[in-house]
Design an enzyme around this catalytic site. Structure first.
Site, PDB file in Angstrom:
ATOM      1  N   GLU A  75       4.883  30.171   8.259  1.00 18.25           N
ATOM      2  CA  GLU A  75       4.747  29.143   9.615  1.00 18.25           C
ATOM      3  C   GLU A  75       3.673  29.866   9.994  1.00 18.25           C
ATOM      4  OE1 GLU A  75       9.478  28.209  10.640  1.00 18.25           O
ATOM      5  OE2 GLU A  75       8.754  29.701  11.458  1.00 18.25           O
ATOM      6  N   CYS A 119      -1.629  30.656  16.072  1.00 12.18           N
ATOM      7  CA  CYS A 119      -0.759  31.605  15.966  1.00 12.18           C
ATOM      8  C   CYS A 119      -0.473  31.626  14.098  1.00 12.18           C
ATOM      9  CB  CYS A 119       0.403  31.760  16.337  1.00 12.18           C
ATOM     10  SG  CYS A 119       1.503  32.910  15.986  1.00 12.18           S
ATOM     11  N   CYS A 144       8.266  40.412   6.269  1.00 10.11           N
ATOM     12  CA  CYS A 144       7.434  42.105   6.621  1.00 10.11           C
ATOM     13  C   CYS A 144       8.395  42.536   6.340  1.00 10.11           C
ATOM     14  CB  CYS A 144       7.599  41.027   8.576  1.00 10.11           C
ATOM     15  SG  CYS A 144       6.765  42.872   9.455  1.00 10.11           S
ATOM     16  N   CYS A 168      11.227  45.785  13.282  1.00 15.03           N
ATOM     17  CA  CYS A 168      11.445  45.441  14.247  1.00 15.03           C
ATOM     18  C   CYS A 168      13.186  44.531  13.848  1.00 15.03           C
ATOM     19  CB  CYS A 168      10.310  44.699  14.761  1.00 15.03           C
ATOM     20  SG  CYS A 168       8.864  45.296  14.780  1.00 15.03           S
ATOM     21  N   CYS A 176      12.688  40.782  16.080  1.00 21.99           N
ATOM     22  CA  CYS A 176      11.926  40.004  15.563  1.00 21.99           C
ATOM     23  C   CYS A 176      12.617  39.211  14.665  1.00 21.99           C
ATOM     24  CB  CYS A 176      10.520  40.531  15.035  1.00 21.99           C
ATOM     25  SG  CYS A 176       9.750  39.102  14.215  1.00 21.99           S
ATOM     26  N   ASN A 199      13.142  35.701  22.816  1.00 22.81           N
ATOM     27  CA  ASN A 199      13.149  34.654  22.547  1.00 22.81           C
ATOM     28  C   ASN A 199      14.343  34.592  21.587  1.00 22.81           C
ATOM     29  OD1 ASN A 199      11.398  32.909  24.023  1.00 22.81           O
ATOM     30  ND2 ASN A 199       9.763  33.974  22.225  1.00 22.81           N
ATOM     31  N   CYS A 238       7.592  33.089  20.304  1.00 28.08           N
ATOM     32  CA  CYS A 238       7.063  34.652  18.995  1.00 28.08           C
ATOM     33  C   CYS A 238       8.392  34.960  18.873  1.00 28.08           C
ATOM     34  CB  CYS A 238       6.651  35.533  20.754  1.00 28.08           C
ATOM     35  SG  CYS A 238       5.128  35.716  21.213  1.00 28.08           S
TER      36      CYS A 238
HETATM   37  N1  SAH Z   1       3.564  42.461  13.180  1.00 29.30           N
HETATM   38  C1  SAH Z   1       2.311  42.650  14.642  1.00 29.30           C
HETATM   39  C2  SAH Z   1       2.144  40.478  14.762  1.00 29.30           C
HETATM   40  C3  SAH Z   1       3.678  40.181  14.694  1.00 29.30           C
HETATM   41  S1  SAH Z   1       4.483  39.784  15.728  1.00 29.30           S
HETATM   42  C4  SAH Z   1       2.939  42.556  15.497  1.00 29.30           C
HETATM   43  O1  SAH Z   1       4.027  43.312  15.552  1.00 29.30           O
HETATM   44  O2  SAH Z   1       2.257  42.844  16.446  1.00 29.30           O
HETATM   45  C5  SAH Z   1       3.665  39.488  17.704  1.00 29.30           C
HETATM   46  C6  SAH Z   1       4.243  39.180  18.228  1.00 29.30           C
HETATM   47  O3  SAH Z   1       5.553  38.739  19.148  1.00 29.30           O
HETATM   48  C7  SAH Z   1       4.220  41.223  18.334  1.00 29.30           C
HETATM   49  O4  SAH Z   1       4.458  41.637  20.055  1.00 29.30           O
HETATM   50  C8  SAH Z   1       5.709  40.992  18.351  1.00 29.30           C
HETATM   51  O5  SAH Z   1       6.668  42.046  18.984  1.00 29.30           O
HETATM   52  C9  SAH Z   1       6.392  39.408  19.484  1.00 29.30           C
HETATM   53  N2  SAH Z   1       7.561  38.943  18.637  1.00 29.30           N
HETATM   54  C10 SAH Z   1       8.179  39.489  18.332  1.00 29.30           C
HETATM   55  N3  SAH Z   1       9.871  38.925  17.726  1.00 29.30           N
HETATM   56  C11 SAH Z   1       9.974  38.208  19.042  1.00 29.30           C
HETATM   57  C12 SAH Z   1      11.547  38.200  20.087  1.00 29.30           C
HETATM   58  N4  SAH Z   1      11.879  37.890  19.311  1.00 29.30           N
HETATM   59  N5  SAH Z   1      10.521  37.452  21.024  1.00 29.30           N
HETATM   60  C13 SAH Z   1       9.992  37.451  21.552  1.00 29.30           C
HETATM   61  N6  SAH Z   1       8.703  37.743  20.961  1.00 29.30           N
HETATM   62  C14 SAH Z   1       8.593  38.805  20.173  1.00 29.30           C
END
Ligand code: SAH
Length: 381
Positions: free
Chosen positions: A104, A117, A124, A128, A131, A309, A352
């Site tokens: 996406e 974005c 990935c 995390c 995410c 989110n 995000c």
């Molecule tokens: N792998 C990279 C880029 C992808 S995530 C990184 O970790 O930075 C882009 C951003 O969205 C990151 O700061 C991540 O921590 C955040 N993010 C991921 N899941 C999220 C969620 N459910 N709600 C809000 N932010 C989130």
């Protein structure tokens, strides 16, 4: 991603995708096929300024060269499988990368800028916990063509044709994937975003976001001028390791040291620290105080607070409005430049951490998660 062409002698020759080359690569390719390197720059302008993918329409390229190009290469952006617009103007594309996999890409318009974005991997590997991409597991890295192709498709869709009056003013590598785990392809794609003959974006308008791959942060500062965002989410190692497992390998002290080296090498730039606020997990005053202490080591850097989110199956919740405000106030009162990111594109799951795509998981993580969910629902009954 090569296409196979059949020549008159029936020998199969793999055609190359020109979107896989940065400017130097394109010049080298033209030299290889016996053409002057300046021709590469002519074609590059057609590809990225005019968003042209058909050699026949490149009017200042002679007929013989057009035929040669048609035989040896192509301009192959990813295929749009789905596009959706949210009520707030946010736009999301599902782009097919290969059989069974899609990523996406999201466009977020604001009064003074438009941000795209972009994804760097299919799924990935970092896992995390908060995410949704992490929960899907990992398939593979995207190629340069598949990364810059996302900008190309969105620009074409949005009518970004002329260089002036562009719709995409900023690109953030904050879609699916960890960009520093796909270093070479991402750097090449970002050099096309920066290049005057590419999308021509200034360094402060191209941002790479990382979960904290320390050696690659140093490599990046040598490789290209772009802005850096670091996903922090917790200012103590115990909690950060729980949320971002990569922290075990590169703990906070090492990460902060890498950020200090970055700032020392690029004195005019600052780093943005992303901090996703999850209810009762990392949103209490003690967490804010830990973050303030950490940020004293990087006085020119900023904090970007992101309300969590939610996505299906997550155990986390978004922090309450009061906790979010209090957290921000503590930081601001301590002199830490802090922004609160507004959630956009809610109604199309484009915020995000909600980017999902279609990932044929090779890590078996998504299967494990489904199994665990099934077991939990059995216990609940
Ligand atoms: N792998 C990279 C880029 C992808 S995530 C990184 O970790 O930075 C882009 C951003 O969205 C990151 O700061 C991540 O921590 C955040 N993010 C991921 N899941 C999220 C969620 N459910 N709600 C809000 N932010 C989130």
């Amino acid at each position: 991603m090569n296409q196979v062409a059949t020549t008159s002698s029936d020998a199969k020759i793999a055609k190359v995708n020109l979107l896989d080359f940065d400017r130097q690569g394109l010049r080298d390719f033209f030299t290889q096929i016996g053409e002057k390197p300046y021709r590469a720059e002519q074609v590059m302008k057609w590809i990225y300024h005019d968003l042209e993918d058909n050699f026949e329409n490149m009017t200042d390229v002679g007929k013989a060269l057009r035929a040669k190009l048609n035989d040896s290469c192509y301009i192959g952006p990813p295929k749009t499988m789905l596009d959706k617009a949210a009520t707030d103007g946010t736009h999301k594309w599902l782009l097919g990368m290969d059989k069974g996999n899609a990523v996406e890409t999201v466009y977020i318009p604001e009064p003074t800028r438009g941000t795209l974005c972009v994804s760097s991997q299919i799924g990935c590997a970092l896992n995390c916990q908060f995410c949704s991409t992490g929960a899907q597991g990992f398939n593979r890295n995207l190629s340069t063509a598949e990364i810059i192709g996302q900008v190309w498709v969105a620009a074409k869709y949005l009518g970004n044709i002329t260089h002036q009056n562009r719709r995409i003013t900023n690109v953030v590598m904050m879609g699916m994937g960890e960009p520093l785990a796909n270093f070479d392809a991402v750097v090449k794609a970002m050099s096309l975003m920066r290049d005057d003959l590419g999308f021509g974006l200034a360094a402060k308008r191209v941002t790479l976001s990382t979960a904290g791959m320390v050696p690659q942060i140093d490599q990046l500062s040598d490789a290209i001028d772009v802005s850096l965002a670091v996903s922090l989410h917790a200012a103590n190692d115990e909690l950060r390791t729980e949320l971002v497992p990569l922290n075990k390998r590169y703990p906070i002290a090492d990460l902060i040291a890498a950020c200090q080296r970055w700032v020392a090498r690029k004195p005019r730039t600052s780093i943005t620290f992303e901090y996703t606020l999850m209810k009762g997990v990392n949103d209490q005053p003690e967490h804010a105080r830990q973050l303030i202490k950490l940020m004293r080591k990087l006085p020119t850097c900023k904090v970007n607070l992101i309300p969590f989110n939610p996505f299906p199956g997550t155990r986390f919740e978004r922090s309450g409005a009061t906790d979010i405000r209090d957290f921000q106030t503590l930081l601001l009162n301590a002199g830490v430049l802090t922004m609160l990111r507004r959630t956009r594109g809610d109604d199309i799951d484009a915020a995000c951490g909600q980017l999902a795509g279609q990932v044929t998981d090779r890590t078996r993580r998504s299967a494990d998660i489904r199994k665990k969910q099934d077991e939990e629902s059995v216990h609940a009954h």
